[in-house]
Design a protein around this motif. Structure first.
Motif, mmCIF file in Angstrom:
data_model
loop_
_atom_site.group_PDB
_atom_site.id
_atom_site.type_symbol
_atom_site.label_atom_id
_atom_site.label_comp_id
_atom_site.label_asym_id
_atom_site.label_seq_id
_atom_site.Cartn_x
_atom_site.Cartn_y
_atom_site.Cartn_z
ATOM 1 N N LYS A 385 23.064 58.536 -31.954
ATOM 2 C CA LYS A 385 24.044 57.972 -31.237
ATOM 3 C C LYS A 385 25.392 58.359 -31.946
ATOM 4 O O LYS A 385 25.360 58.699 -32.943
ATOM 5 C CB LYS A 385 24.125 56.555 -30.900
ATOM 6 C CG LYS A 385 22.867 56.026 -29.943
ATOM 7 C CD LYS A 385 23.123 56.642 -28.506
ATOM 8 C CE LYS A 385 22.088 56.029 -27.705
ATOM 9 N NZ LYS A 385 20.814 56.527 -28.055
ATOM 10 N N ASN A 386 26.477 58.443 -30.941
ATOM 11 C CA ASN A 386 27.728 58.405 -31.879
ATOM 12 C C ASN A 386 28.830 57.573 -31.541
ATOM 13 O O ASN A 386 28.825 57.054 -30.318
ATOM 14 C CB ASN A 386 28.384 59.949 -31.521
ATOM 15 C CG ASN A 386 29.693 60.248 -32.155
ATOM 16 O OD1 ASN A 386 30.922 60.094 -31.961
ATOM 17 N ND2 ASN A 386 29.544 60.793 -33.280
ATOM 18 N N GLU A 387 29.660 57.152 -32.581
ATOM 19 C CA GLU A 387 30.396 55.768 -32.430
ATOM 20 C C GLU A 387 31.420 56.302 -31.354
ATOM 21 O O GLU A 387 31.996 55.238 -30.533
ATOM 22 C CB GLU A 387 31.222 55.601 -33.707
ATOM 23 C CG GLU A 387 32.129 54.821 -33.428
ATOM 24 C CD GLU A 387 33.127 54.204 -34.848
ATOM 25 O OE1 GLU A 387 34.224 53.661 -34.951
ATOM 26 O OE2 GLU A 387 32.442 54.847 -35.728
ATOM 27 N N MET A 388 31.936 57.653 -31.083
ATOM 28 C CA MET A 388 32.966 57.771 -30.186
ATOM 29 C C MET A 388 32.327 57.966 -28.617
ATOM 30 O O MET A 388 33.233 57.627 -27.773
ATOM 31 C CB MET A 388 33.671 59.232 -30.449
ATOM 32 C CG MET A 388 34.183 59.367 -32.027
ATOM 33 S SD MET A 388 35.147 57.780 -32.329
ATOM 34 C CE MET A 388 36.686 58.268 -31.144
ATOM 35 N N THR A 389 31.013 58.139 -28.605
ATOM 36 C CA THR A 389 30.525 58.419 -27.209
ATOM 37 C C THR A 389 29.678 57.282 -26.920
ATOM 38 O O THR A 389 28.970 57.370 -25.904
ATOM 39 C CB THR A 389 29.695 59.754 -27.181
ATOM 40 O OG1 THR A 389 28.771 59.687 -28.119
ATOM 41 C CG2 THR A 389 30.774 60.754 -27.543
ATOM 42 N N GLY A 390 29.589 56.212 -27.568
ATOM 43 C CA GLY A 390 28.624 54.870 -27.335
ATOM 44 C C GLY A 390 27.147 55.125 -27.328
ATOM 45 O O GLY A 390 26.578 55.835 -28.133
ATOM 46 N N ASP A 391 26.787 55.218 -26.082
ATOM 47 C CA ASP A 391 25.103 55.272 -25.701
ATOM 48 C C ASP A 391 24.949 56.568 -25.329
ATOM 49 O O ASP A 391 23.568 56.612 -25.039
ATOM 50 C CB ASP A 391 24.796 54.309 -24.550
ATOM 51 C CG ASP A 391 24.743 52.671 -25.416
ATOM 52 O OD1 ASP A 391 24.788 52.499 -26.743
ATOM 53 O OD2 ASP A 391 24.952 51.545 -24.364
ATOM 54 N N ALA A 392 25.748 57.560 -25.202
ATOM 55 C CA ALA A 392 25.403 58.743 -24.683
ATOM 56 C C ALA A 392 23.986 59.498 -25.594
ATOM 57 O O ALA A 392 24.146 59.475 -26.898
ATOM 58 C CB ALA A 392 26.663 59.631 -24.883
ATOM 59 N N PRO A 393 23.156 59.887 -24.880
ATOM 60 C CA PRO A 393 22.118 60.287 -25.717
ATOM 61 C C PRO A 393 22.362 61.977 -26.165
ATOM 62 O O PRO A 393 21.880 62.926 -25.826
ATOM 63 C CB PRO A 393 21.098 60.550 -24.658
ATOM 64 C CG PRO A 393 21.793 60.779 -23.341
ATOM 65 C CD PRO A 393 23.034 59.987 -23.348
ATOM 66 N N ILE A 394 23.287 61.925 -27.307
ATOM 67 C CA ILE A 394 23.783 63.146 -27.742
ATOM 68 C C ILE A 394 22.811 64.239 -28.108
ATOM 69 O O ILE A 394 22.926 65.485 -27.779
ATOM 70 C CB ILE A 394 24.826 62.936 -28.821
ATOM 71 C CG1 ILE A 394 24.174 62.312 -29.943
ATOM 72 C CG2 ILE A 394 26.209 62.169 -28.143
ATOM 73 C CD1 ILE A 394 25.503 62.162 -31.250
ATOM 74 N N GLY A 395 21.806 63.739 -28.679
ATOM 75 C CA GLY A 395 20.794 64.619 -29.410
ATOM 76 C C GLY A 395 20.076 65.458 -28.189
ATOM 77 O O GLY A 395 19.637 66.654 -28.039
ATOM 78 N N THR A 396 19.716 64.803 -27.102
ATOM 79 C CA THR A 396 19.001 65.265 -26.139
ATOM 80 C C THR A 396 19.859 66.306 -25.149
ATOM 81 O O THR A 396 19.449 67.362 -24.911
ATOM 82 C CB THR A 396 18.562 63.979 -24.948
ATOM 83 O OG1 THR A 396 17.605 63.317 -25.665
ATOM 84 C CG2 THR A 396 17.735 64.615 -23.810
ATOM 85 N N ILE A 397 21.124 65.769 -25.054
ATOM 86 C CA ILE A 397 22.365 66.866 -24.188
ATOM 87 C C ILE A 397 22.442 68.193 -25.284
ATOM 88 O O ILE A 397 22.281 68.877 -24.511
ATOM 89 C CB ILE A 397 23.388 65.993 -24.030
ATOM 90 C CG1 ILE A 397 23.497 64.854 -23.093
ATOM 91 C CG2 ILE A 397 24.513 67.063 -23.703
ATOM 92 C CD1 ILE A 397 24.559 63.967 -23.016
#
Length: 452
Positions: A385-397
């Motif tokens: 997760k990233n502080e700027m994008t909250g709960d967005a599953p950034i790793g999966t994306i």
């Protein structure tokens, strides 16, 4: 900070935009406490350079690096030294790739003054493969190295036509679109990342169409996208061929994909859909701080940059959607010079350092996205997760984008061409030049530089 610095610590092969090796990228995974911002390195170097013993019976392996690769910050040197008590790791770091690479090329040409391990930026790997392969160990022949552990296109970038692989990939920069949910909502656009991705799925021109919708109700003083350089770079990063064809011929003026990307970006600039700044310059940083744009082409490392330049109140207001087409911006390789003092030890070290397990650890701390697909199923990636994008599953994306990016032909002068198209091309349209005038200026500048 390597990747995200901000001093363009390493012009990335994306041209024009200081390709900040991730340029100084701070750790993209803020929730894990990462976040080193730029300039962690000193051009004077910070480690032993003779590749000899440390005087205590240990073999000192030296690495020549640029920017902040994150290996030390992730604790990987310490971990390897514990596993191999007879080894000591010392890196010699130059902050900016534009200072690091010419010296590396000179050392390779003269076959002298090389470290045991040398980093190579993706924008320079084609030239190294074409002109310096004989000076570097073929890592495909090294015990423990399995090409199937890397993304096909990442492995191919460092491989000669006759099958020698001169470097092992560390990170990649799979492309997505980061967007401000609050600005989208005010402009009447959807904010759910799946719905946002559908706005432009499969076609970069649809992204510009979305920009036109945004402009109709845009919050005062904001543009849809951050810069013309960011847009053209993103489009070209998704093309299999851009500036060179597979035979190595310069084709940027005849490749319709390049002219199409230029024209689409120029259209966006004419319509005021992109900001008038050059990425990674102070004026651009200010637009991040003051929330002046709603979208930006976004590899994983860009999240760290955004965090470093944003005001605290922007945390959680960003999200990440799939790009119209998958592409890549950034990445590095580690090579072992044949003339190094500790070739076998260096081979073993980078084989371990670039293994999926270590790449996952690097992502967790530094935000450098793995080039090893098996790392994508690790918790370090799937739960990122990233502080700027909250709960967005950034790793999966980002993993999905990495696995679908094209095997792109990279030429030795990609950076020169890209920079010409941006800094001497599309940026001019934001200053009142016609697209035709901007194209002519860009191509003239590029051709002059290619002749040097």
């Amino acid at each position: 900070m390597r990747a995200f610095t901000l001093p363009p610590s390493r012009l990335r092969s994306s041209g024009g935009t200081p390709i900040v090796r991730r340029a100084v990228v701070l750790a993209a995974v803020a929730s894990l406490g990462a976040g080193l911002l730029a300039g962690c390195a000193d051009d004077s170097g910070n480690g032993a350079s003779d590749g000899s013993s440390d005087g205590k019976g240990k073999t000192t392996l030296t690495l020549g690096l640029f920017g902040t690769q994150g290996f030390k910050e992730a604790g990987l040197y310490t971990e390897y030294e514990k596993l191999h008590p007879d080894i000591k790791i010392a890196d010699n770091v130059v902050e900016r790739n534009e200072n690091y690479y010419p010296a590396l090329l000179n050392h390779l040409t003269t076959n002298s003054g090389l470290q045991d391990v040398q980093a190579v930026e993706v924008g320079n790997i084609a030239e190294i493969v074409a002109t310096q392969a004989d000076k570097l160990v073929d890592m495909s022949k090294v015990s423990g190295v399995d090409k199937s552990k890397w993304l096909d296109w990442k492995w191919a970038q460092a491989t000669t036509k006759d099958g020698r692989t001169v470097g092992l990939g560390t990170d990649v920069g799979p492309m997505a679109i980061c967007y401000r949910k609050d600005l989208f909502e005010k402009a009447g656009l959807p904010t759910d990342r799946e719905e946002v991705g559908k706005l432009w799925a499969g076609d970069w021109s649809k992204l510009v169409d979305a920009g036109e919708k945004y402009k109709a109700k845009a919050p005062k003083g904001t543009t849809f996208m951050d810069s013309p350089g960011g847009l053209i770079n993103a489009i070209l990063s998704s093309e299999k061929e851009k500036f060179y064809d597979s035979s190595g011929k310069v084709t940027y003026k005849t490749n319709p994909a390049v002219k199409s990307a230029f024209d689409l970006t120029a259209k966006a600039a004419e319509e005021g859909l992109v900001g008038a700044q050059t990425q990674f310059q102070p004026a651009w940083d200010t637009t991040i701080a003051n929330s002046k744009f709603a979208t930006v082409a976004c590899p994983p490392w860009m999240l760290g940059y955004i965090k470093g330049k944003s005001k605290p109140e922007s945390a959680g207001k960003w999200d990440v959607a799939a790009a119209p087409k998958s592409g890549n911006w950034g990445g590095t390789f580690l090579a072992v010079p044949k003339s190094g003092k500790h070739v076998k030890e260096a081979q073993a070290f980078i084989t371990w350092l670039t293994a999926p397990e270590q790449q996952a650890k690097l992502f967790k701390v530094q935000g450098s996205f793995p080039s090893a697909p098996s790392a994508y199923s690790s918790s370090a990636v799937t739960s990122a997760k990233n502080e700027m994008t909250g709960d967005a599953p950034i790793g999966t994306i980002f993993a999905k984008a990495a696995q679908s990016s094209p095997v792109q032909t990279i030429g030795p002068k990609d950076q020169i061409i890209q920079q010409g198209l941006t800094d001497n091309g599309v940026i001019l349209v934001t200053k009142g030049k016609s697209p035709e005038e901007a194209w002519n200026t860009a191509t003239k500048t590029i051709d002059n530089n290619l002749d040097k």
